[in-house]
Design an enzyme around this catalytic site. Sequence first.
Site, PDB file in Angstrom:
ATOM      1  N   HIS A 231       0.821  -1.203   0.000  1.00 33.31           N
ATOM      2  CA  HIS A 231       0.000   0.000   0.000  1.00 33.31           C
ATOM      3  C   HIS A 231       0.862   1.262   0.000  1.00 33.31           C
ATOM      4  O   HIS A 231       1.925   1.309   0.622  1.00 33.31           O
ATOM      5  CB  HIS A 231      -0.913   0.026   1.223  1.00 33.31           C
ATOM      6  CG  HIS A 231      -2.153  -0.801   1.071  1.00 33.31           C
ATOM      7  ND1 HIS A 231      -3.074  -0.568   0.073  1.00 33.31           N
ATOM      8  CD2 HIS A 231      -2.628  -1.852   1.792  1.00 33.31           C
ATOM      9  CE1 HIS A 231      -4.072  -1.441   0.191  1.00 33.31           C
ATOM     10  NE2 HIS A 231      -3.820  -2.234   1.219  1.00 33.31           N
ATOM     11  N   CYS A 292       0.290   2.574  -4.752  1.00 31.61           N
ATOM     12  CA  CYS A 292      -0.458   3.762  -5.158  1.00 31.61           C
ATOM     13  C   CYS A 292       0.354   5.032  -4.919  1.00 31.61           C
ATOM     14  O   CYS A 292       1.187   5.097  -4.024  1.00 31.61           O
ATOM     15  CB  CYS A 292      -1.762   3.857  -4.369  1.00 31.61           C
ATOM     16  SG  CYS A 292      -2.979   2.614  -4.813  1.00 31.61           S
TER      17      CYS A 292
END
Length: 448
Positions: A231, A292
Amino acid sequence: MFPGQGRHTYGGQQSNYSNQQQGYDQGYNQGYGQAYGQEYNQGYDRPSGPPPGQGQYNRPSGPPPGPPPGQGQYNRPSGPPPSQQGQYNRPSGPPPGQYGNNQTRGSGNEQNYGNMHGSGHYSRPPTDSQSFGVENYNYQYSNCSGRKKALLIGINYIGTKNELRGPINDVNNVEQFLLANGYSSDNIVKLTDDQRVQRAIPTRQNILDAIQWLVKDARPNDALFFHYSGHGGQTEDQPDEYGNYDEDDGYDEVIYPLDFETNGFIIDDLLHTMMVKTLPQGCRLTALFDSCHSGSVLDLPYMYSTKGVLKEPNVMKEAGAGLLQSAMAYATGDRSRMLSGLGGVVKTFMNQGKAEKANEYSKQTNTAPCDAISLSGCKDDQTSADSKENGTATGAMSYAFLTVMSQNPNQSYLSLLQNMREILSAKYSQKPQLSASHPIDTNLQFIF
């Protein structure tokens, strides 16, 4: 997370950056001495407690750009990561097959990207010192003939509602690729959350300590490889002691360790300080980020387009979109929406000057004499997909990189970027990014 969904930003307060820096200093000075692998099986205890409480790094007043349409936003886990080592189970199946120089990924059902760029002959980087600018700033390409070391981090966030499926597979696949291309298993460290050895779990402290191992005693022409799959997110950029900002979009990029809820994220400023500023001239760092908002997560100030030219901050596209919105509102008689659109245009023009100043300041402070390259899965305002290829969970960026380099290892920086973009464009909106610690000739051969 399910295949095809983005590795989105977590909400909630994050740790004070000055406290994070202090934690880094403490971890950095613990000293690893011998190779990380020699201490690997001795066990590494978690930090005795979390760093000092929450501080200046609060959530931005407005959220960073969200996921693409139809993809869900992921909340923070309801509780801390599992603390029992027995809960870190290995994947139920082995990773895909070996990645040799001429092998393709998977079981033979993969798509053959026959129209790839990169069939030409590319010159290797020059071996002499280079300079640029009015002050003749010196830097040097690495010929990657020295020691080769790699740090591979894959976090599935097992047992949380933010769980991913691909990162651990990504790490195993990248390891296979590196072993087939001159790296030794003795000089590869893997941190994944299926490990039973405490020191090999990707907590914040373990990640920082492993980065220290990666850069320790680095010399010119060494080749260091850093891979992160997990993440990522953003947090509001904070000024330095002189009031200067270095993010043209106003946000710092971050990665999330397994224990981010208790010990915080790792911010791009810290990654740059540890992995770029510490390296000598002519030492190579290749960083591959599959997360991301990762476009500038290593804070390398020279970002290149698929045309091989430097990209500059350009918020004029936003201004054009605002003018179009206002024109459509005027045509339909929607006065309030028209005024709102015009207000956004004015704000965009004001932000352009701020973005250009931040970009220039980043070049002044983040240019480095080492040979650092970052390949990231998406722009700073985009998400990066956790996907499924040939029946196996994988990060889209890791898959694209391995596919290109396995089918044709003869790549330039430019052809590698173009080919990765081409592979991902068929299924995803994310656009891989290429950035460097100094200006590069993108037509030189990509070596690692």
